[in-house]
Design a protein around this motif. Structure first.
Motif, PDB file in Angstrom:
ATOM      1  N   ALA A 193      62.036 -69.786  -9.058  1.00  9.36           N
ATOM      2  CA  ALA A 193      63.416 -69.625  -9.507  1.00  9.36           C
ATOM      3  C   ALA A 193      63.570 -68.478 -10.493  1.00  9.36           C
ATOM      4  O   ALA A 193      64.669 -67.959 -10.690  1.00  9.36           O
ATOM      5  CB  ALA A 193      63.894 -70.930 -10.148  1.00  9.36           C
ATOM      6  N   ALA A 194      62.482 -68.062 -11.134  1.00  6.68           N
ATOM      7  CA  ALA A 194      62.557 -66.976 -12.113  1.00  6.68           C
ATOM      8  C   ALA A 194      62.766 -65.628 -11.455  1.00  6.68           C
ATOM      9  O   ALA A 194      63.137 -64.662 -12.114  1.00  6.68           O
ATOM     10  CB  ALA A 194      61.272 -66.945 -12.949  1.00  6.68           C
ATOM     11  N   GLY A 195      62.532 -65.530 -10.140  1.00  2.41           N
ATOM     12  CA  GLY A 195      62.745 -64.279  -9.431  1.00  2.41           C
ATOM     13  C   GLY A 195      61.734 -63.208  -9.754  1.00  2.41           C
ATOM     14  O   GLY A 195      62.038 -62.015  -9.655  1.00  2.41           O
ATOM     15  N   GLY A 196      60.537 -63.587 -10.118  1.00  2.00           N
ATOM     16  CA  GLY A 196      59.504 -62.615 -10.446  1.00  2.00           C
ATOM     17  C   GLY A 196      58.748 -62.142  -9.218  1.00  2.00           C
ATOM     18  O   GLY A 196      58.944 -62.640  -8.106  1.00  2.00           O
ATOM     19  N   ASP A 197      57.905 -61.139  -9.423  1.00  2.70           N
ATOM     20  CA  ASP A 197      57.070 -60.597  -8.355  1.00  2.70           C
ATOM     21  C   ASP A 197      55.602 -60.874  -8.676  1.00  2.70           C
ATOM     22  O   ASP A 197      55.169 -60.736  -9.815  1.00  2.70           O
ATOM     23  CB  ASP A 197      57.270 -59.082  -8.218  1.00  2.70           C
ATOM     24  N   VAL A 198      54.869 -61.231  -7.624  1.00  2.27           N
ATOM     25  CA  VAL A 198      53.432 -61.470  -7.769  1.00  2.27           C
ATOM     26  C   VAL A 198      52.708 -60.653  -6.712  1.00  2.27           C
ATOM     27  O   VAL A 198      52.941 -60.840  -5.515  1.00  2.27           O
ATOM     28  CB  VAL A 198      53.077 -62.970  -7.612  1.00  2.27           C
ATOM     29  N   ASP A 199      51.864 -59.730  -7.153  1.00  2.00           N
ATOM     30  CA  ASP A 199      51.046 -58.926  -6.245  1.00  2.00           C
ATOM     31  C   ASP A 199      49.600 -59.368  -6.382  1.00  2.00           C
ATOM     32  O   ASP A 199      49.084 -59.498  -7.495  1.00  2.00           O
ATOM     33  CB  ASP A 199      51.148 -57.443  -6.572  1.00  2.00           C
ATOM     34  N   VAL A 200      48.950 -59.588  -5.251  1.00  5.14           N
ATOM     35  CA  VAL A 200      47.568 -60.054  -5.253  1.00  5.14           C
ATOM     36  C   VAL A 200      46.732 -59.148  -4.354  1.00  5.14           C
ATOM     37  O   VAL A 200      47.072 -58.933  -3.184  1.00  5.14           O
ATOM     38  CB  VAL A 200      47.464 -61.520  -4.772  1.00  5.14           C
ATOM     39  N   ASN A 201      45.649 -58.614  -4.895  1.00  4.46           N
ATOM     40  CA  ASN A 201      44.669 -57.836  -4.138  1.00  4.46           C
ATOM     41  C   ASN A 201      43.407 -58.668  -3.979  1.00  4.46           C
ATOM     42  O   ASN A 201      42.945 -59.287  -4.951  1.00  4.46           O
ATOM     43  CB  ASN A 201      44.326 -56.542  -4.875  1.00  4.46           C
ATOM     44  N   THR A 202      42.851 -58.693  -2.785  1.00  2.00           N
ATOM     45  CA  THR A 202      41.623 -59.457  -2.547  1.00  2.00           C
ATOM     46  C   THR A 202      40.591 -58.599  -1.823  1.00  2.00           C
ATOM     47  O   THR A 202      40.938 -57.767  -0.990  1.00  2.00           O
ATOM     48  CB  THR A 202      41.895 -60.727  -1.706  1.00  2.00           C
ATOM     49  N   VAL A 203      39.332 -58.835  -2.149  1.00  4.05           N
ATOM     50  CA  VAL A 203      38.206 -58.224  -1.456  1.00  4.05           C
ATOM     51  C   VAL A 203      37.252 -59.344  -1.062  1.00  4.05           C
ATOM     52  O   VAL A 203      36.837 -60.134  -1.930  1.00  4.05           O
ATOM     53  CB  VAL A 203      37.482 -57.190  -2.334  1.00  4.05           C
ATOM     54  N   HIS A 204      36.916 -59.438   0.227  1.00  3.65           N
ATOM     55  CA  HIS A 204      36.085 -60.527   0.727  1.00  3.65           C
ATOM     56  C   HIS A 204      34.812 -60.006   1.398  1.00  3.65           C
ATOM     57  O   HIS A 204      34.808 -58.924   1.989  1.00  3.65           O
ATOM     58  CB  HIS A 204      36.826 -61.350   1.796  1.00  3.65           C
ATOM     59  N   ILE A 205      33.777 -60.825   1.344  1.00  6.57           N
ATOM     60  CA  ILE A 205      32.651 -60.736   2.270  1.00  6.57           C
ATOM     61  C   ILE A 205      32.831 -61.881   3.258  1.00  6.57           C
ATOM     62  O   ILE A 205      33.030 -63.020   2.858  1.00  6.57           O
ATOM     63  CB  ILE A 205      31.293 -60.852   1.540  1.00  6.57           C
ATOM     64  N   LYS A 206      32.783 -61.565   4.554  1.00  3.49           N
ATOM     65  CA  LYS A 206      33.136 -62.555   5.565  1.00  3.49           C
ATOM     66  C   LYS A 206      32.024 -62.680   6.610  1.00  3.49           C
ATOM     67  O   LYS A 206      31.529 -61.678   7.125  1.00  3.49           O
ATOM     68  CB  LYS A 206      34.445 -62.129   6.241  1.00  3.49           C
ATOM     69  N   ALA A 207      31.627 -63.915   6.905  1.00  2.00           N
ATOM     70  CA  ALA A 207      30.639 -64.200   7.946  1.00  2.00           C
ATOM     71  C   ALA A 207      31.304 -65.004   9.042  1.00  2.00           C
ATOM     72  O   ALA A 207      32.009 -65.985   8.755  1.00  2.00           O
ATOM     73  CB  ALA A 207      29.446 -64.964   7.378  1.00  2.00           C
ATOM     74  N   THR A 208      31.105 -64.610  10.306  1.00  3.43           N
ATOM     75  CA  THR A 208      31.747 -65.306  11.417  1.00  3.43           C
ATOM     76  C   THR A 208      30.762 -65.574  12.545  1.00  3.43           C
ATOM     77  O   THR A 208      29.819 -64.805  12.770  1.00  3.43           O
ATOM     78  CB  THR A 208      32.934 -64.494  11.985  1.00  3.43           C
ATOM     79  N   TYR A 209      31.019 -66.666  13.245  1.00  3.49           N
ATOM     80  CA  TYR A 209      30.262 -67.022  14.451  1.00  3.49           C
ATOM     81  C   TYR A 209      31.172 -66.777  15.641  1.00  3.49           C
ATOM     82  O   TYR A 209      32.316 -67.257  15.694  1.00  3.49           O
ATOM     83  CB  TYR A 209      29.847 -68.493  14.419  1.00  3.49           C
ATOM     84  N   ARG A 210      30.692 -66.003  16.619  1.00  8.43           N
ATOM     85  CA  ARG A 210      31.487 -65.625  17.781  1.00  8.43           C
ATOM     86  C   ARG A 210      31.044 -66.422  19.015  1.00  8.43           C
ATOM     87  O   ARG A 210      29.862 -66.460  19.347  1.00  8.43           O
ATOM     88  CB  ARG A 210      31.304 -64.130  18.068  1.00  8.43           C
ATOM     89  N   PHE A 211      31.986 -67.069  19.650  1.00 13.03           N
ATOM     90  CA  PHE A 211      31.689 -67.908  20.821  1.00 13.03           C
ATOM     91  C   PHE A 211      31.569 -67.069  22.102  1.00 13.03           C
ATOM     92  O   PHE A 211      32.216 -66.043  22.225  1.00 13.03           O
ATOM     93  CB  PHE A 211      32.770 -68.954  21.000  1.00 13.03           C
TER      94      PHE A 211
END
Length: 211
Positions: A193-211
């Motif tokens: 309700a305050a009408g503010g802005d939130v910016d978020v930056n993320t950096v990930h290391i990602k591991a995946t299994y592929r079928f």
């Protein structure tokens, strides 16, 4: 006469045996194995997990009080997606991610706090195969929830949906496994309700299994 006949029969038998022994067997036709499917490695479904770092910039509308707060935190969660091979080394498809977060900002004057607790993303991935790797960009929508404690951040309760942009690289490290890195930028406008802005930056290391 009998002796001549017997000798002739013996010679005929020996010749027949020798002829039979000289017959070379016909070689068997080579057995050709059925071709193995050459489906592209990156095409299909995948699941995985990610762990990384997030930096949040809270620009809140607090009237006469300071409203800019920054904080960072460890962030991590799960990933699932599917890619289609569209030819010439290109792959496209949807990806869903969910992250747990614990980004907390504090008003130095009052001690009130606000927190960024979670973020979910539904993205469209477009990637290009580079040897054993996949370089890709992403765009989609992000959902987050915000909680507060205290009068200063009363307008920040609730949730918001906005856009997310990113890019990353995955590398094949085993028969069905990949390891990669990804950067994403999220922008939540008019948060709460305050009408503010939130910016978020993320950096990930990602591991995946592929079928």
């Amino acid at each position: 006469m009998l002796r001549i006949t017997a000798t002739a029969i013996l010679l005929t038998s020996v010749a027949s045996f020798a002829y039979a022994g000289d017959i070379t067997p016909t070689p068997a036709a080579p057995v050709i194995a059925a071709p193995i499917s050459s489906a592209p490695f990156w095409a299909g479904a995948y699941v995985g997990a990610q762990l990384g770092y997030s930096y949040g910039d809270f620009d809140l509308d607090l009237g006469s009080r300071p409203g800019d707060f920054d904080n960072d935190s460890v962030i991590g969660g799960i990933t699932a997606g599917y890619l289609w091979d569209i030819g010439n080394g290109w792959y496209v498809g949807p990806e869903f991610q969910y992250d747990f977060a614990d980004i907390t900002v504090t008003d130095a004057t009052s001690g009130d706090t606000a927190s960024f607790d979670e973020i979910a993303r539904l993205k469209f991935i477009a990637g290009y195969e580079l040897g054993n790797g996949l370089l890709y960009g992403s765009a989609g929508v992000a959902y987050s929830s915000f909680d507060n404690a205290g009068a200063v951040f009363d307008g920040l309760d609730g949730s918001d949906t906005s856009y997310v942009l990113g890019f990353g690289y995955d590398h094949r490290i085993a028969e069905d496994w990949t390891l990669g890195g990804e950067y994403m930028y999220h922008s939540f406008s008019n948060a709460g309700a305050a009408g503010g802005d939130v910016d978020v930056n993320t950096v990930h290391i990602k591991a995946t299994y592929r079928f």
